[in-house]
Design an enzyme around this catalytic site. Structure first.
Site, PDB file in Angstrom:
ATOM      1  N   ASP A 143       5.693  -3.376  -1.809  1.00  0.00           N
ATOM      2  CA  ASP A 143       5.553  -4.745  -1.294  1.00  0.00           C
ATOM      3  C   ASP A 143       6.268  -5.764  -2.173  1.00  0.00           C
ATOM      4  OD1 ASP A 143       3.630  -4.009  -3.245  1.00  0.00           O
ATOM      5  OD2 ASP A 143       2.486  -5.832  -2.817  1.00  0.00           O
ATOM      6  N   GLU A 144       6.642  -6.876  -1.553  1.00  0.00           N
ATOM      7  CA  GLU A 144       7.052  -8.107  -2.235  1.00  0.00           C
ATOM      8  C   GLU A 144       8.152  -7.908  -3.282  1.00  0.00           C
ATOM      9  OE1 GLU A 144       3.246 -10.950  -2.026  1.00  0.00           O
ATOM     10  OE2 GLU A 144       2.966  -9.290  -3.414  1.00  0.00           O
TER      11      GLU A 144
HETATM   12  C1  ACM Z   1       0.132  -7.362  -0.821  1.00  0.00           C
HETATM   13  O1  ACM Z   1      -0.834  -8.116  -0.580  1.00  0.00           O
HETATM   14  N1  ACM Z   1       1.135  -7.770  -1.572  1.00  0.00           N
HETATM   15  C2  ACM Z   1       0.184  -6.011  -0.278  1.00  0.00           C
END
Ligand code: ACM
Length: 544
Positions: free
Chosen positions: A338-339
């Site tokens: 993620d991110e």
């Molecule tokens: C997330 O909340 N970055 C998975």
């Protein structure tokens, strides 16, 4: 945050010494969560559990006997140990044939309990019978029986005498195979005792996956043989500058077993290629610039990344994934994903595919946050949908609508390629979002997630249009940027996690907020005895 009235516990405790007294909180009307598929209660004619009630496991299969021992440990202290009429023993687990007056736990080939985790539970004056095709089904039958017993059964050292169970016939099976909770032990470290407690509370509501977020920018939280600096350096901080900590290999193995005893599978997550600053502090050569780094104790995201173009990175990940996979009996390994804000899409996609191959090489199935939907994956990958988008598919703002459609298209494309989905929408079931404007802890970037919000969602046209079987479950993450103690964890998780458990287990037709909130309110006496620090919201506890 509203706090719990401790006086209530004292009132309950004071009834402890008298034998044969009617329970202060009668077992009826029953308040089962998750609501079973079908339950038919009789007006009268229940069963009474005493210290002499045997637990019978016909055939004596080891795993079924172990479930019998769980039940014995639950009811033993209340009706047996120390009771004036008792032999100072817990109810015995026998392996002979079923008999009257017993609680029978039977593995069976009865056709209507062969679905995974299904069970049947019958309570009548002659006895209690739990039948299932698997030990997991027996365990869930025991959890239902536990909720039919008065809350005082939860005392670990009180003498409360015989316990009434109402007469009922229950046939039950879960809606989804994946009913999860995620705990972020990276932003603030939570160790063995805290995780055990979370697992105990999960088991009561039939949750069956504990996803451990074991690494992030602020800390690396699990020992990896051959890489001591990950823990001697990378584990020594947390948000706000606290001491941090980590799970040793023995701790991790213990937790995996403790979870398995409760039919909960641990899903380890090492977040990569981003959210990795703590590992780079320990090993700067895993970054592309190789520069030394200071520990990070803030709560920004997106700034760190492994050097995805050097082979040493994959040698490192091979060791990490291999070490955890070898200690994880469950089928899954979560790579985060993620991110990531510092890599090109091509760099990211190449990285994810290499990580996927390493996970497969170590015999595990891939799970990742929904960003990995943008990468072609092998069939059978699991995406955890966390970014809110389906409400935006019809948003008046065209840019928002376009973003939502792009996101939805990527997820549908992944499903068409054989991916499964776990639903973790941040704007509904992120347990670190504040409950309302009075919540002291938590964040609010996805809005407030009220108790009703966390329960009453999920039937949307977009989700309904997905192919049957694409959604394998639900999972509620609890990120810990603002959460530093067990009391804080519990205040954020409860009662919202209980609604997630019901959404994960109960069939769609039985989901009903007005009915649920009454059953939820009735959990409170049990939580007082268990010492659970839940948030007492007016929409539930003013309603009873
Ligand atoms: C997330 O909340 N970055 C998975």
């Amino acid at each position: 945050m509203r706090s719990v009235a401790l006086a209530f516990v004292l009132v309950l405790a004071s009834v402890g010494a008298s034998a044969h007294q009617a329970p202060l909180i009668p077992a009826t009307p029953p308040a089962l969560i998750p609501s079973p598929r079908s339950a038919v209660f009789a007006e009268s004619g229940g069963f009474v559990v005493t210290s002499r009630t045997p637990i019978v496991v016909p055939g004596g299969a080891d795993e079924a006997v172990r479930v019998g021992e769980v039940l014995s440990a639950l009811i033993g202290p209340g009706v047996g140990v120390g009771h004036p009429d008792s032999l100072d023993v817990q109810p015995l687990v026998e392996t002979g044939p079923p008999r009257d007056g017993a609680i029978v736990l039977a593995l069976t080939d009865r056709a209507d309990v062969q679905a995974p985790e299904a069970y049947a539970l019958t309570v009548e004056p002659a006895g209690v019978r739990i039948e299932a095709g698997t030990a997991a089904g027996l365990f869930y039958g025991v959890q239902t029986l536990r909720q039919l017993l008065p809350p005082e059964v939860e005392y670990s050292a009180a003498r409360i005498g015989p316990l009434d169970v109402p007469a009922v016939v229950i046939l039950d099976a879960p809606r989804y195979p994946w009913r999860g909770a995620m705990l972020d032990v990276a932003r603030h470290f939570f160790g063995v005792a805290a995780i055990e407690q979370y697992l105990d509370h999960m088991a009561l509501y039939k949750l069956n996956r504990l996803h451990l977020h074991l690494s992030d920018d602020q800390g690396w939280r699990v020992e990896i043989p051959g890489w001591p600096r990950l823990t001697t350096v990378g584990a020594q901080n947390e948000v706000g500058g606290g001491p941090g900590g980590y799970l040793s290999t023995a701790d991790y193995e213990h937790l995996v077993r403790y979870a398995a005893d409760r039919f909960i599978t641990v899903v380890p997550e090492i977040d990569m290629p981003g959210h990795i600053h703590a590992a780079l502090v320990a090993h700067p050569d895993l970054s592309c610039d190789g520069e030394p780094r200071e520990p990070y104790t803030g709560i920004r995201v997106g700034f760190s990344a492994l050097c995805v173009e050097q082979e040493a990175t994959y040698a490192f990940l091979d060791d990490v994934i291999g070490a955890l996979a070898a200690r994880t009996p469950g089928a899954w390994f979560h790579i985060g994903g993620d991110e990531v804000q510092t890599l090109s899409h091509e760099q990211y996609a190449t990285f994810v595919q290499r990580a996927e191959a390493l996970v497969a090489a170590h015999g595990k199935r891939l799970v990742g946050w929904d960003e990995i939907a943008g990468v072609p994956l092998q069939p059978g990958a699991t995406l955890q949908l966390w970014r809110p988008f389906w409400d935006d598919l019809t948003h008046p703002d065209s840019a928002r609508r376009a973003r939502a459609h792009a996101h939805a298209d990527a997820v549908v494309g992944a499903v068409e390629g054989g991916a499964h989905l776990i639903l973790s929408p941040a704007d509904r079931i992120y347990l670190d979002m504040k409950v309302d404007s009075t919540t002291a802890l938590g964040l609010a970037w996805a809005g407030y997630n009220g108790v009703r919000d966390a329960y009453d969602w999920g039937e949307t046209p977009w989700l309904d249009a997905l192919p049957d079987g694409a959604i394998i479950g639900i999972e509620a993450p609890l990120w810990t940027e603002t959460i530093a103690t067990v009391a804080d964890l519990e205040a954020m998780a409860f009662p919202r996690l209980v609604g997630v458990a019901e959404r994960g287990w109960s069939s769609r037709e039985t989901l009903d907020w007005d009915d649920y909130r009454v059953r939820l309110a009735r959990q409170a006496p049990r939580w007082h005895i268990l010492g659970l620090n839940y948030t007492r919201v007016p929409e539930v506890w003013n309603a009873d």
